[in-house]
Scaffold this active site. Structure first.
Site, PDB file in Angstrom:
ATOM      1  CD  GLU A  43      -3.127  -0.328   0.124  1.00  0.00           C
ATOM      2  OE1 GLU A  43      -3.202   0.017  -1.073  1.00  0.00           O
ATOM      3  OE2 GLU A  43      -3.718  -1.304   0.595  1.00  0.00           O
ATOM      4  CG  HIS A  44      -0.150   4.849   0.499  1.00  0.00           C
ATOM      5  ND1 HIS A  44      -0.614   5.986  -0.116  1.00  0.00           N
ATOM      6  CD2 HIS A  44      -1.167   4.386   1.265  1.00  0.00           C
ATOM      7  CE1 HIS A  44      -1.867   6.221   0.270  1.00  0.00           C
ATOM      8  NE2 HIS A  44      -2.226   5.252   1.112  1.00  0.00           N
ATOM      9  CB  THR A  45       4.513   0.288  -2.610  1.00  0.00           C
ATOM     10  OG1 THR A  45       3.363  -0.471  -2.987  1.00  0.00           O
ATOM     11  CG2 THR A  45       4.873  -0.037  -1.166  1.00  0.00           C
ATOM     12  CG  ASP A  46       0.430   2.877  -6.532  1.00  0.00           C
ATOM     13  OD1 ASP A  46       0.630   3.724  -5.629  1.00  0.00           O
ATOM     14  OD2 ASP A  46      -0.652   2.797  -7.148  1.00  0.00           O
ATOM     15  CG  LEU A 137     -13.890  -1.915  -2.144  1.00  0.00           C
ATOM     16  CD1 LEU A 137     -15.090  -2.858  -1.989  1.00  0.00           C
ATOM     17  CD2 LEU A 137     -12.617  -2.601  -1.653  1.00  0.00           C
ATOM     18  CB  SER A 138     -10.658   0.784  -7.503  1.00  0.00           C
ATOM     19  OG  SER A 138      -9.506   0.997  -6.776  1.00  0.00           O
ATOM     20  CB  SER A 140     -12.930   6.706  -9.676  1.00  0.00           C
ATOM     21  OG  SER A 140     -12.033   6.463  -8.645  1.00  0.00           O
ATOM     22  CD  GLU A 173      -8.407   9.065 -10.296  1.00  0.00           C
ATOM     23  OE1 GLU A 173      -9.034   9.787  -9.528  1.00  0.00           O
ATOM     24  OE2 GLU A 173      -8.873   8.027 -10.778  1.00  0.00           O
ATOM     25  CG  ASP A 185      -6.497   2.032  -7.299  1.00  0.00           C
ATOM     26  OD1 ASP A 185      -5.776   1.241  -6.663  1.00  0.00           O
ATOM     27  OD2 ASP A 185      -6.919   3.105  -6.813  1.00  0.00           O
TER      28      ASP A 185
HETATM   29  C1  GLA Z   1      -5.226   4.694  -4.031  1.00  0.00           C
HETATM   30  C2  GLA Z   1      -4.464   5.037  -5.320  1.00  0.00           C
HETATM   31  C3  GLA Z   1      -3.456   3.931  -5.670  1.00  0.00           C
HETATM   32  C4  GLA Z   1      -2.577   3.567  -4.477  1.00  0.00           C
HETATM   33  C5  GLA Z   1      -3.424   3.353  -3.224  1.00  0.00           C
HETATM   34  C6  GLA Z   1      -2.568   3.158  -1.996  1.00  0.00           C
HETATM   35  O1  GLA Z   1      -6.046   3.586  -4.222  1.00  0.00           O
HETATM   36  O2  GLA Z   1      -5.351   5.203  -6.391  1.00  0.00           O
HETATM   37  O3  GLA Z   1      -2.676   4.324  -6.769  1.00  0.00           O
HETATM   38  O4  GLA Z   1      -1.597   4.549  -4.262  1.00  0.00           O
HETATM   39  O5  GLA Z   1      -4.311   4.420  -2.986  1.00  0.00           O
HETATM   40  O6  GLA Z   1      -1.824   2.004  -2.097  1.00  0.00           O
END
Ligand code: GLA
Length: 399
Positions: A43-46, A137-138, A140, A173, A185
């Site tokens: 998480e928050h690595t991308d 849960l994405s 968007s 985005e 996502d």
């Molecule tokens: C959101 C962002 C992703 C990612 C996560 C955290 O979902 O859209 O790109 O950074 O937060 O892992």
């Protein structure tokens, strides 16, 4: 939310019926689906050149579309019926317009234009999603990937790959909507595979599918049903703190991203980062990336216990160092950790509310839902929602 094929067909049917009602019966209508995602770890690595491990869900956004002869764009969403039909034009796409849900499809159309794709004409586009609103849960990203797929298919843009569709979604985005998200996502929605998670290296976009065979356990998502305000600005702030830390570390060590550092290398050079807050953010990014690599190995070795422990450690780091959790989510994870049969539990997605993801032994799922449901309501005052999920395929055309 065990969405069977019955429900899938229902949503697709509703979308097609409404399309015919609003945009007319004549032919040329095609229908599509793009899933939401849950991230198991990473998480928050991308946006830090690290690894992620998301999977596509079987819930997501359905869409029906038809080409037009002019440059008009007409949109309608079953989720926002009060907005009615929104009209726009391919020649009138304005970044940072902030006009509601249509900013996502418009952002993709704009991004594809910026990337040199010629979109020959407008379209009528109707969507309906079954991802709970604002749950993290994405929804968007699924709408963005759906739009990219529709455009590729309707206009025969064969050169546009699913990875490029994901990148166009992220670009839209970032630059059309002002959310500086990474690629996770959109990539998960575009590239997901049934019963698998995607082990993605965000620095190269190389990926491998890892089967998630859990004979004795299920993946359970809990929606806290809270979404704190200013999520976009808090997210963007985390990202710029990581960028500041990287700049300072680059004075001491030759790296292009935080994902290139091992824990030992980070510890050896961390004093190069002056502000404590940036040091904490960078620590999370480095350690979380290494945890993700280890977790995928554990899963491949069928060591689900170790996978679960790494999920728990991920949560602690997101709570204490990255500071993207919140009271309600911490209540959910602590309750989960206290229940026998829970292998791991953590916040998932961007944070500041949204969902947790847990791995729960089959025979503990009922207790898990009952106890956490009861205690959460007592402590927070409203109900949480539970989804026992299946992992599905990435975006595809339906008819
Ligand atoms: C959101 C962002 C992703 C990612 C996560 C955290 O979902 O859209 O790109 O950074 O937060 O892992």
């Amino acid at each position: 939310m065990q969405k069977g094929s019955g429900e899938t067909t229902d949503m697709q049917k509703q979308v097609l019926e409404k399309f015919r009602e609003i945009f007319g019966e004549e032919g040329g209508i095609r229908s599509y689906f793009a899933p939401g995602r849950v991230n198991l770890i990473g998480e928050h690595t991308d946006y830090n050149g690290g690894h992620v491990f998301p999977c596509a869900l079987t819930i997501g956004t359905y869409g029906a579309a038809r080409k037009r002869d002019d440059r008009k764009l007409r949109f309608y969403s079953l989720n926002f019926p009060k907005d009615g039909v929104t009209e726009s034009s391919l020649d009138d796409l304005k970044p940072m317009e902030k006009s509601g849900w249509t900013d996502y499809p418009k952002g993709v159309l704009w991004a594809l234009g910026e990337k040199g794709y010629e979109i020959p004409s407008g379209m009528d586009f109707l969507v309906g999603g079954n991802i709970p609103n604002g749950s993290g849960l994405s929804s968007s990203a699924s709408l963005e990937v759906l739009t990219g797929l529709v455009i590729r298919d309707l206009f025969g843009l064969e050169k546009l790959t699913m990875t490029e569709i994901a990148l166009a979604g992220q670009y839209g985005e970032n630059h059309y909507n002002g959310m500086n998200c990474g690629i996770m996502d959109q990539f998960a929605s575009a590239m997901g595979k049934k019963d698998c998670a995607i082990f993605l290296d965000t620095s190269t976009l190389k990926y491998e599918y890892a089967p998630v065979n859990l004979p004795d356990a299920r993946i359970v998502i809990i929606n806290s049903k809270v979404k704190h305000s200013l999520v976009t600005s808090a997210y963007n702030e985390r990202r710029s703190e990581c960028e500041r830390a990287l700049k300072e570390l680059q004075q001491a060590v030759d790296i292009r991203s935080l994902g290139e550092l091992s824990e030992e290398e980070f510890e050896a050079h961390k004093d190069a980062v002056k502000e404590e807050v940036c040091r904490k953010r960078a620590k999370h990014a480095v350690y979380e990336n290494q945890r993700t690599i280890r977790a995928v190995k554990a899963l491949r070795d069928n060591n689900i216990e170790e996978f679960g422990r790494l999920m728990n450690a991920s949560h602690v780091s997101l709570r204490d160092d990255y500071q993207v959790s919140c009271e309600e989510i911490d209540i959910l994870t602590e309750l989960a950790w206290s229940i026998p049969g829970v292998l791991g539990s953590r916040i998932t997605g961007g944070g500041f509310g949204g969902c947790t993801v847990s791995i729960v032994k089959n025979d503990a799922v009922e207790e898990f839902i009952r106890i956490i449901g009861r205690e959460y309501k007592k402590k927070v005052g409203h109900e949480a929602e539970f989804y026992v999920v299946d992992l599905g395929d990435g975006a595809h055309r339906l008819s």
